[in-house]
Write a protein that holds these residues in place. Structure first.
Motif, PDB file in Angstrom:
ATOM      1  N   ALA A 660       0.814  -1.214   0.000  1.00 18.19           N
ATOM      2  CA  ALA A 660       0.000   0.000   0.000  1.00 18.19           C
ATOM      3  C   ALA A 660       0.848   1.265   0.000  1.00 18.19           C
ATOM      4  O   ALA A 660       0.352   2.343  -0.356  1.00 18.19           O
ATOM      5  N   PHE A 661       2.123   1.163   0.358  1.00 14.09           N
ATOM      6  CA  PHE A 661       2.986   2.338   0.397  1.00 14.09           C
ATOM      7  C   PHE A 661       3.020   3.029  -0.959  1.00 14.09           C
ATOM      8  O   PHE A 661       2.983   4.261  -1.050  1.00 14.09           O
ATOM      9  N   GLY A 662       3.101   2.242  -2.035  1.00 15.09           N
ATOM     10  CA  GLY A 662       3.225   2.802  -3.375  1.00 15.09           C
ATOM     11  C   GLY A 662       2.039   3.651  -3.780  1.00 15.09           C
ATOM     12  O   GLY A 662       2.157   4.523  -4.649  1.00 15.09           O
ATOM     13  N   VAL A 663       0.899   3.408  -3.145  1.00 20.03           N
ATOM     14  CA  VAL A 663      -0.296   4.202  -3.433  1.00 20.03           C
ATOM     15  C   VAL A 663      -0.425   5.342  -2.426  1.00 20.03           C
ATOM     16  O   VAL A 663      -0.669   6.492  -2.792  1.00 20.03           O
ATOM     17  N   LYS A 664      -0.224   5.020  -1.142  1.00 18.84           N
ATOM     18  CA  LYS A 664      -0.382   6.034  -0.089  1.00 18.84           C
ATOM     19  C   LYS A 664       0.648   7.144  -0.235  1.00 18.84           C
ATOM     20  O   LYS A 664       0.346   8.326  -0.052  1.00 18.84           O
ATOM     21  N   TYR A 665       1.889   6.762  -0.545  1.00 25.10           N
ATOM     22  CA  TYR A 665       2.963   7.742  -0.697  1.00 25.10           C
ATOM     23  C   TYR A 665       3.492   7.709  -2.126  1.00 25.10           C
ATOM     24  O   TYR A 665       4.679   7.512  -2.370  1.00 25.10           O
ATOM     25  N   SER A 666       2.592   7.922  -3.073  1.00 23.43           N
ATOM     26  CA  SER A 666       2.995   7.839  -4.480  1.00 23.43           C
ATOM     27  C   SER A 666       4.063   8.873  -4.821  1.00 23.43           C
ATOM     28  O   SER A 666       4.889   8.660  -5.708  1.00 23.43           O
ATOM     29  N   GLU A 667       4.073  10.014  -4.117  1.00 20.42           N
ATOM     30  CA  GLU A 667       5.055  11.050  -4.404  1.00 20.42           C
ATOM     31  C   GLU A 667       6.477  10.606  -4.077  1.00 20.42           C
ATOM     32  O   GLU A 667       7.447  11.114  -4.641  1.00 20.42           O
ATOM     33  N   ILE A 668       6.632   9.637  -3.144  1.00 20.11           N
ATOM     34  CA  ILE A 668       7.948   9.062  -2.846  1.00 20.11           C
ATOM     35  C   ILE A 668       8.193   7.843  -3.728  1.00 20.11           C
ATOM     36  O   ILE A 668       9.300   7.619  -4.216  1.00 20.11           O
ATOM     37  N   SER A 669       7.137   7.068  -3.907  1.00 21.11           N
ATOM     38  CA  SER A 669       7.253   5.826  -4.669  1.00 21.11           C
ATOM     39  C   SER A 669       7.725   6.066  -6.099  1.00 21.11           C
ATOM     40  O   SER A 669       8.566   5.319  -6.628  1.00 21.11           O
ATOM     41  N   LYS A 670       7.213   7.111  -6.724  1.00 23.29           N
ATOM     42  CA  LYS A 670       7.523   7.334  -8.145  1.00 23.29           C
ATOM     43  C   LYS A 670       8.977   7.734  -8.403  1.00 23.29           C
ATOM     44  O   LYS A 670       9.574   7.256  -9.375  1.00 23.29           O
ATOM     45  N   PRO A 671       9.603   8.582  -7.567  1.00 26.97           N
ATOM     46  CA  PRO A 671      11.035   8.839  -7.788  1.00 26.97           C
ATOM     47  C   PRO A 671      11.902   7.592  -7.595  1.00 26.97           C
ATOM     48  O   PRO A 671      12.900   7.414  -8.305  1.00 26.97           O
ATOM     49  N   ILE A 672      11.517   6.732  -6.652  1.00 28.59           N
ATOM     50  CA  ILE A 672      12.251   5.479  -6.473  1.00 28.59           C
ATOM     51  C   ILE A 672      12.091   4.615  -7.719  1.00 28.59           C
ATOM     52  O   ILE A 672      13.049   4.008  -8.205  1.00 28.59           O
ATOM     53  N   LEU A 673      10.873   4.559  -8.235  1.00 24.78           N
ATOM     54  CA  LEU A 673      10.605   3.818  -9.468  1.00 24.78           C
ATOM     55  C   LEU A 673      11.411   4.390 -10.626  1.00 24.78           C
ATOM     56  O   LEU A 673      11.950   3.633 -11.448  1.00 24.78           O
ATOM     57  N   HIS A 674      11.510   5.705 -10.700  1.00 23.06           N
ATOM     58  CA  HIS A 674      12.253   6.343 -11.799  1.00 23.06           C
ATOM     59  C   HIS A 674      13.692   5.851 -11.832  1.00 23.06           C
ATOM     60  O   HIS A 674      14.245   5.552 -12.901  1.00 23.06           O
ATOM     61  N   ASP A 675      14.320   5.752 -10.665  1.00 22.95           N
ATOM     62  CA  ASP A 675      15.696   5.253 -10.601  1.00 22.95           C
ATOM     63  C   ASP A 675      15.775   3.816 -11.099  1.00 22.95           C
ATOM     64  O   ASP A 675      16.729   3.434 -11.794  1.00 22.95           O
TER      65      ASP A 675
END
Length: 726
Positions: A660-675
């Motif tokens: 659920a972190f990837g949805v709840k904190y999408s603003e953090i999840s997406k930069p990690i995904l970008h890397d």
């Protein structure tokens, strides 16, 4: 209930994500740290042996903490020092103010001490009219800026030299160029006067030795040594967790702390202080020699309760090296001011909860994504994510869940038919925003969730509705029987991959069954701290899987596999009946790729070579690599297909989904995904293989929008393609 702290975590997160200086500094540091640390260990035969030695010593120390404290106090006082025991931070302040009053103290110098930050000591001393000066360069600049440390070892790591020069100018009222050498020279000039005019010096301690009453200070600037030697009075503030038995035990810390903390074999200064030291000064024209006064304050503030706690006493294994921060993907993105209270990161969340502020703990504890990167590097081998889970459970038990969480967990997830019916309804309701197997855009305030990352669509026909036909193809004379535990994602989001799992097992002459009564493994509930609801779900799954009578239970989701194999046993440790049933179940649970690789070898089987010339890279799921310890077997299976396999950089770094972190904190999840997507692109692969549905969801969603040429596939899908081509 504890008084709630007014923190707007969302606002803080966005502020730090937009801080280009901090982002650049932390990105550079965290990318260079792992290799620099390994270089520092180049002459060490076994890092694990050093860690085991430290853990064993620290475990002994916490089990004998009362006796150690008594021995330490006796040793200090035998050498002329005086020891106080402070139950709380307020007690420390009272003791210190009394010392200052009795000795006519007006000016104080301090070396870096997280314990003084913990109890907000500086403010209390300044309110009493005392002049207090931090002498650690980073701490000094932060005090001028009105900021707190963002890292336990490098407090000002979030700043650049231009910002530092600005703080120098603000404090000194003179022009200071952004030249590091010049600023260091300036700091020496200014702080020299502080040292020479100080009446009292305050230090922390990296350790305190019960055998001889010595304290150890590990530093690179040398300011701590000056704080202990120039003023006539030296005060040591040391937590109980820093006490160790013998002087030889200091070596166990010193072999690890510098290497993990600053990537050095040894820091520039290693200072040992055992009792008051002599001071020579001129009085009435004559040189006078006398001993300084030494006061040692042993700080409790929740530490002794932790020492008596069977689980939480493991925090005593922490040596405050902060290496857990250096590899934490969340700290890397938001820094210690967001991911922390006084202490930062995962260990900071634990210390915050134990040292009396569970409300502050609850504010940021869910920033831990459980990737376990910290556990692989911690010199004390502390299971940080497990202790955070334990504190979450205690918080929920005491304060309860929010109403939305309570409804979702206790009234939906515990009722399989209701839960699955809602998912089926969702598969229909999503059609207006669905594009193939993805949801590429969401309207209104949901739009941020699909900014740069598509979401997977719920399948029109879940796996559980397909298995009856699939199982008709079971071999007539199987070598064994397997019950397939699919997990929610594979059941309702990736049913095609679920079919691949069944086909691969059947090709190995294994008969597969799919228990329809299985439900969510319960990890989302347990991760939020609701263990009672987790037990209800666990019992449902244990009963469903027991009823199959299968030889093995296969899961192609490492999170589910780890939950079934390990978490259920811990969950029922105080319930003999269900503990035994959970243990029996755990003995049958196997993660898909490790089981299949084993069967190919045991049966002497090979795979037909994939003639498509695929170039495949592989992403390690956190639960797979560090939870289950499985990482070689998926690579072996991919290579068996004849594909051109290429490793990616940081293959085991979290993709940022974490449930659920990837949805709840999408603003953090997406930069990690970008890397992660950048590392995938750099391999030149046309396919990225995974062995986890959640990673498949995150990486697949990112590729769908940012690099659709590259496809994400579960290892089961890659194997099934070869079998079909046979």
């Amino acid at each position: 209930m504890a008084v709630k702290e007014k923190r707007n975590i969302r606002k803080e997160i966005h502020t730090k994500l937009d801080d280009n200086v901090m982002q650049g500094a932390l990105a550079k540091f965290t990318s260079e740290y792992p290799l620099a640390r390994l270089k520092a260990y180049a002459n060490v035969d076994s890092i694990d042996d050093l860690r085991d030695d430290l853990r064993t010593m620290k475990r002994w120390a916490v089990d004998h903490i009362d006796a150690l404290a008594d021995e330490f106090q006796h040793s200090v006082e035998e050498r002329g020092g005086k020891v106080f025991r402070a139950a709380t931070g307020d007690d420390v302040k009272k003791i210190l103010l009394q010392i200052c009053e009795e000795n006519g103290v007006q000016r104080i110098v301090k070396s870096k001490s997280m314990a003084t930050e913990e109890i907000k000591l500086n403010g209390a001393l300044e309110e009493a009219g005392l002049h207090v000066r931090e002498t650690d360069l980073g701490e000094w600049m932060l005090s001028v800026a009105g900021q707190k440390p963002s890292h336990m070892v490098m407090p000002a790591i979030h700043l650049n030299k231009e910002q530092c020069a600005g703080f120098f100018e603000q404090e000194l009222h003179e022009e200071v160029p952004s030249d590091i050498s010049y600023m260091i020279h300036t700091a020496r000039r200014v702080l020299r006067e502080e040292f020479l005019n100080a009446d009292l010096g305050i230090t922390g301690a990296n350790f305190g030795i019960a055998e001889n009453g010595a304290i150890g200070l590990v530093t690179n600037e040398g300011n701590a040594r000056l704080v202990t030697t120039t003023p006539k009075i030296h005060v040591v503030l040391i937590g109980y967790e820093k006490l160790i038995p013998k002087i030889k035990d200091a070596a166990k810390i010193l072999r690890l702390l510098p290497r993990n903390g600053t990537c050095q074999r040894m820091t520039s200064y290693m200072t040992m202080v055992s009792g008051p030291t002599p001071i020579i000064y001129k009085k009435d024209g004559k040189w006078v020699e006398e001993n300084r006064k030494q006061y040692v304050i042993l700080l409790d503030n929740g530490r002794l309760a932790a020492a008596k706690d069977p689980k939480m006493k493991q925090v005593y294994q922490c040596v405050r090296c902060a290496s857990c921060l250096n590899v934490c993907p969340i700290w890397r993105m938001v820094g210690g001011h967001v991911y922390g209270h006084i202490y930062s990161g995962g260990i900071g969340a634990i210390l915050t909860g134990l040292l009396g502020n569970m409300e502050a703990f609850s504010k940021f504890s869910d920033l831990c994504i459980g990737c376990r990167q910290c556990t692989t590097i911690c010199p004390g081998e502390i299971p940080i994510p497990d202790l955070i889970d334990e504190l979450r459970a205690r918080y929920v038990k005491k304060y309860g869940l929010s109403m939305p969480e309570k409804t979702a967990f206790q009234h939906i997830l515990t009722h399989r038919k209701v839960f699955h019916s809602l998912l089926r309804i969702g598969s229909v309701a999503q059609k207006p925003v669905q594009s193939g197997k993805f949801i590429r855009h969401l309207p209104l305030f949901f739009s941020g969730m699909t900014d740069g990352r598509s979401l997977p669509a719920i399948a029109a026909k879940p796996l559980r509705d397909r298995t009856e036909d699939l199982c008709k193809h079971n071999p007539k004379n199987p070598v064994m029987t397997a019950a397939f535990f699919s997990g929610c994602n594979m059941d309702f989001v990736f049913p095609d991959t679920g079919e691949s799992v069944v086909k691969v097992l059947q090709d190995l002459n294994i008969a597969v069954s799919y228990p329809q009564e299985q439900t969510c493994c319960g990890k989302p509930v347990l991760g939020m701290g609701d263990r009672e609801t987790g037990k209800v779900i666990a019992k449902q799954n244990i009963e469903a899987l027991e009823a199959t009578g299968a030889d093995v239970i296969i899961s192609a989701c490492p999170t589910c596999a780890e939950t079934l194999e390990r978490t259920y046993k811990e969950l029922f440790k105080d319930d003999p009946e269900w503990r035994d049933r959970a243990a029996a179940l755990a003995g049958k649970v196997r993660e898909f790729t490790s089981f299949v690789a084993e069967q190919y070898k045991a049966q002497g089987r090979t795979l037909p070579q994939n003639e498509r010339g695929s170039r495949i890279t592989y992403h390690d799921s956190c639960h797979m690599r560090r939870g289950l310890g499985v990482w070689e077997q998926p690579r072996e299976l991919i290579k068996m297909t004849g594909a051109d396999f290429v490793e990616m950089k940081d293959s085991d770094r979290c993709c940022g989904m974490a449930g659920a972190f990837g949805v709840k904190y999408s603003e953090i999840s997406k930069p990690i995904l970008h890397d992660k997507l950048e590392n995938i692109a750099n391999t030149g692969a046309d396919t990225v293989a995974v062995a986890c549905p959640a990673c498949m969801m995150q990486i697949g969603g990112g590729l769908n929008q940012q690099n659709p040429r590259v496809k994400v596939k579960h290892v089961a899908d890659i194997l099934a393609e070869c079998i079909i081509e046979r």
